[in-house]
Scaffold this motif. Sequence first.
Motif, PDB file in Angstrom:
ATOM      1  N   SER A 135       0.829  -1.195   0.000  1.00 18.79           N
ATOM      2  CA  SER A 135       0.000   0.000   0.000  1.00 18.79           C
ATOM      3  C   SER A 135       0.869   1.252   0.000  1.00 18.79           C
ATOM      4  N   ASP A 136       0.590   2.125  -0.931  1.00 21.98           N
ATOM      5  CA  ASP A 136       1.353   3.363  -1.017  1.00 21.98           C
ATOM      6  C   ASP A 136       0.373   4.514  -1.169  1.00 21.98           C
ATOM      7  N   MET A 137       0.667   5.623  -0.552  1.00 19.58           N
ATOM      8  CA  MET A 137      -0.219   6.768  -0.599  1.00 19.58           C
ATOM      9  C   MET A 137       0.553   8.003  -0.170  1.00 19.58           C
ATOM     10  N   PRO A 138       0.139   9.179  -0.644  1.00 24.45           N
ATOM     11  CA  PRO A 138       0.794  10.410  -0.179  1.00 24.45           C
ATOM     12  C   PRO A 138       0.485  10.647   1.294  1.00 24.45           C
ATOM     13  N   VAL A 139       1.514  10.905   2.078  1.00 22.97           N
ATOM     14  CA  VAL A 139       1.354  11.064   3.524  1.00 22.97           C
ATOM     15  C   VAL A 139       2.000  12.374   3.965  1.00 22.97           C
ATOM     16  N   LYS A 140       1.292  13.121   4.781  1.00 23.01           N
ATOM     17  CA  LYS A 140       1.832  14.385   5.284  1.00 23.01           C
ATOM     18  C   LYS A 140       2.984  14.128   6.247  1.00 23.01           C
ATOM     19  N   LYS A 141       3.987  14.983   6.206  1.00 26.11           N
ATOM     20  CA  LYS A 141       5.114  14.862   7.127  1.00 26.11           C
ATOM     21  C   LYS A 141       4.665  15.031   8.569  1.00 26.11           C
ATOM     22  N   SER A 142       3.607  15.812   8.777  1.00 25.21           N
ATOM     23  CA  SER A 142       3.132  16.047  10.150  1.00 25.21           C
ATOM     24  C   SER A 142       2.660  14.766  10.816  1.00 25.21           C
ATOM     25  N   TYR A 143       2.275  13.755  10.018  1.00 24.14           N
ATOM     26  CA  TYR A 143       1.835  12.483  10.591  1.00 24.14           C
ATOM     27  C   TYR A 143       2.976  11.788  11.331  1.00 24.14           C
ATOM     28  N   PHE A 144       4.217  12.090  10.963  1.00 27.61           N
ATOM     29  CA  PHE A 144       5.374  11.402  11.538  1.00 27.61           C
ATOM     30  C   PHE A 144       6.157  12.277  12.518  1.00 27.61           C
ATOM     31  N   SER A 145       5.607  13.443  12.819  1.00 32.35           N
ATOM     32  CA  SER A 145       6.363  14.393  13.645  1.00 32.35           C
ATOM     33  C   SER A 145       6.056  14.292  15.128  1.00 32.35           C
TER      34      SER A 145
ATOM     35  N   HIS B 278       0.704   6.673  14.338  1.00 32.15           N
ATOM     36  CA  HIS B 278       2.080   6.353  13.948  1.00 32.15           C
ATOM     37  C   HIS B 278       2.990   6.264  15.162  1.00 32.15           C
ATOM     38  N   ALA B 279       2.856   7.200  16.094  1.00 33.73           N
ATOM     39  CA  ALA B 279       3.706   7.196  17.283  1.00 33.73           C
ATOM     40  C   ALA B 279       3.483   5.940  18.121  1.00 33.73           C
ATOM     41  N   MET B 280       2.227   5.523  18.257  1.00 36.44           N
ATOM     42  CA  MET B 280       1.914   4.322  19.027  1.00 36.44           C
ATOM     43  C   MET B 280       2.498   3.076  18.380  1.00 36.44           C
ATOM     44  N   LEU B 281       2.292   2.938  17.074  1.00 35.94           N
ATOM     45  CA  LEU B 281       2.757   1.744  16.374  1.00 35.94           C
ATOM     46  C   LEU B 281       4.278   1.696  16.303  1.00 35.94           C
ATOM     47  N   LYS B 282       4.902   2.844  16.124  1.00 36.54           N
ATOM     48  CA  LYS B 282       6.364   2.897  16.074  1.00 36.54           C
ATOM     49  C   LYS B 282       6.966   2.439  17.394  1.00 36.54           C
ATOM     50  N   LYS B 283       6.368   2.885  18.500  1.00 41.94           N
ATOM     51  CA  LYS B 283       6.872   2.527  19.824  1.00 41.94           C
ATOM     52  C   LYS B 283       6.705   1.033  20.093  1.00 41.94           C
ATOM     53  N   GLU B 284       5.597   0.457  19.599  1.00 39.85           N
ATOM     54  CA  GLU B 284       5.263  -0.931  19.922  1.00 39.85           C
ATOM     55  C   GLU B 284       5.835  -1.939  18.922  1.00 39.85           C
ATOM     56  N   SER B 285       6.252  -1.459  17.735  1.00 41.16           N
ATOM     57  CA  SER B 285       6.514  -2.349  16.605  1.00 41.16           C
ATOM     58  C   SER B 285       7.548  -3.440  16.894  1.00 41.16           C
ATOM     59  N   HIS B 286       8.559  -3.158  17.695  1.00 42.21           N
ATOM     60  CA  HIS B 286       9.602  -4.161  17.919  1.00 42.21           C
ATOM     61  C   HIS B 286       9.719  -4.574  19.393  1.00 42.21           C
ATOM     62  N   SER B 287       8.637  -4.369  20.128  1.00 46.71           N
ATOM     63  CA  SER B 287       8.660  -4.829  21.515  1.00 46.71           C
ATOM     64  C   SER B 287       8.524  -6.349  21.544  1.00 46.71           C
TER      65      SER B 287
ATOM     66  N   HIS C 219      -0.658   1.392   5.304  1.00 45.19           N
ATOM     67  CA  HIS C 219       0.586   2.002   4.829  1.00 45.19           C
ATOM     68  C   HIS C 219       1.679   1.835   5.888  1.00 45.19           C
ATOM     69  N   LEU C 220       1.306   2.046   7.160  1.00 45.67           N
ATOM     70  CA  LEU C 220       2.281   1.873   8.241  1.00 45.67           C
ATOM     71  C   LEU C 220       2.681   0.403   8.398  1.00 45.67           C
ATOM     72  N   LEU C 221       1.708  -0.493   8.370  1.00 46.54           N
ATOM     73  CA  LEU C 221       1.993  -1.916   8.564  1.00 46.54           C
ATOM     74  C   LEU C 221       2.822  -2.500   7.421  1.00 46.54           C
ATOM     75  N   SER C 222       2.790  -1.843   6.266  1.00 48.35           N
ATOM     76  CA  SER C 222       3.563  -2.306   5.117  1.00 48.35           C
ATOM     77  C   SER C 222       4.935  -1.663   5.043  1.00 48.35           C
ATOM     78  N   GLY C 223       5.232  -0.768   5.985  1.00 50.43           N
ATOM     79  CA  GLY C 223       6.473  -0.010   5.931  1.00 50.43           C
ATOM     80  C   GLY C 223       7.646  -0.725   6.583  1.00 50.43           C
ATOM     81  N   PRO C 224       8.845  -0.166   6.412  1.00 49.49           N
ATOM     82  CA  PRO C 224      10.062  -0.798   6.935  1.00 49.49           C
ATOM     83  C   PRO C 224      10.130  -0.878   8.451  1.00 49.49           C
ATOM     84  N   GLU C 225       9.377  -0.018   9.147  1.00 44.82           N
ATOM     85  CA  GLU C 225       9.406  -0.055  10.609  1.00 44.82           C
ATOM     86  C   GLU C 225       8.896  -1.381  11.164  1.00 44.82           C
TER      87      GLU C 225
END
Length: 398
Positions: free
Chosen positions: A98-108, A131-140, A158-164
């Motif tokens: 899944s790919d889509m245009p994403v605002k930078k503010s979503y990751f800030s 994004h902040a929640m999933l990033k924190k939990e992704s590799h616990s 889009h987040l679940l398909s990303g490199p994180e």
Amino acid sequence: MTEFPELLNKFIEQKNIHIYSMAKYCGLDRSTLYKIIKGNRRPPSASVRDKMACFMHLTPDETRQFEQAWEISFTGKLTYCRRKSTEDFLLNFSDGFSDMPVKKSYFSKELPADSPCIAFSEKDSFPAYLHAMLKKESHSTGGRMGFLIQPDYRFLFHLLSGPEFFNSTVRIDHIFCLDQTEQLSETDEYCHINYLKQLLLPFKNGLDYHPYCFYDNIRTHFSNLNLFPVLILTEGSALVSTSDCTRGILYQDPATVKMMWKLFDTYQKSCIPVLRRSQKSFDKLPWECTPSYFSADKSFPCFFTKPALESLGRLDSLKAEALKQYIPADFRFLKGALAEASGSLHLYAENNVLYLIFDDIRNTPVRLSLHEPGLLSAFEDYLTHIPAKFCQDSFSKC
């Protein structure tokens, strides 16, 4: 999408067609043609349709529209769109994530420390906190995530398909609603197949993902006096919001998060699994030499590609004989774009279960069992009515 009588009327007026002359050319009496034009009679046969197109001197694009309108009127709009959506799913299964245009503010944004409860009403806040929640939990280690949200919220996938999430071992449980009746999207796509496209993305990314569904009227469920129908959970946070994901509350108080998890688990017990990783052994089926749609159920037809069957001749005689016993006498050959696409996805039907077999991003085999009746019906219907351009009858000396 235009219905056949409407488009036929349009072409007759645009091209100043004489009804009596066209009826005579097509082998129809004039009254029958008038009934077809007014929509008081079923569309004619494909051969008569083609004679009409020839008589009206339709351009290639007009002919395509004419054939599409004929098929819609002949089969019904819902059936036509469901088959087209299923066909698109099969043809484009190997497409990227899944790919889509994403605002930078979503990751800030970061999760605020020592803030047990934060209300928000800005539309960018929900995706940013998500994004902040999933990033924190992704590799616990031993972590878990819970989602109560519709699969058409593309940013989540889009987040679940990303490199994180590469190499993540977090368990992800996802609950969503399927409509009690078959529905089309605003762009005339079959909603259940659109959902399936999104649901497969975490599996393609190798995640420990478990989707569940319940049935309701989606519009009523998410629009009528429901305070916060969306819920995102991690081990340390809970995010609730309105159905449009614009207003909600972020909780980080341990007692509140624990209560939300109990509520989520209660919901999950009332749902049915949509896709499950299967432990079924497919070693006896001819996957390695026959990319195909294979079936042990009489309701599902069986398809192979010619090159795949011809490859049997390159195997040693014992293995070839062993595989031939699984090839039924009644099957058809895939051809064209569908034959080329079939190498990335194998379908196997047995006992009212459809197995989807493919490789994830690490080339690790993924074997999923699909149980949801609506999706099973969509695949069965399409495979039973594959257009002639994609299949042909079997030949006896295979």
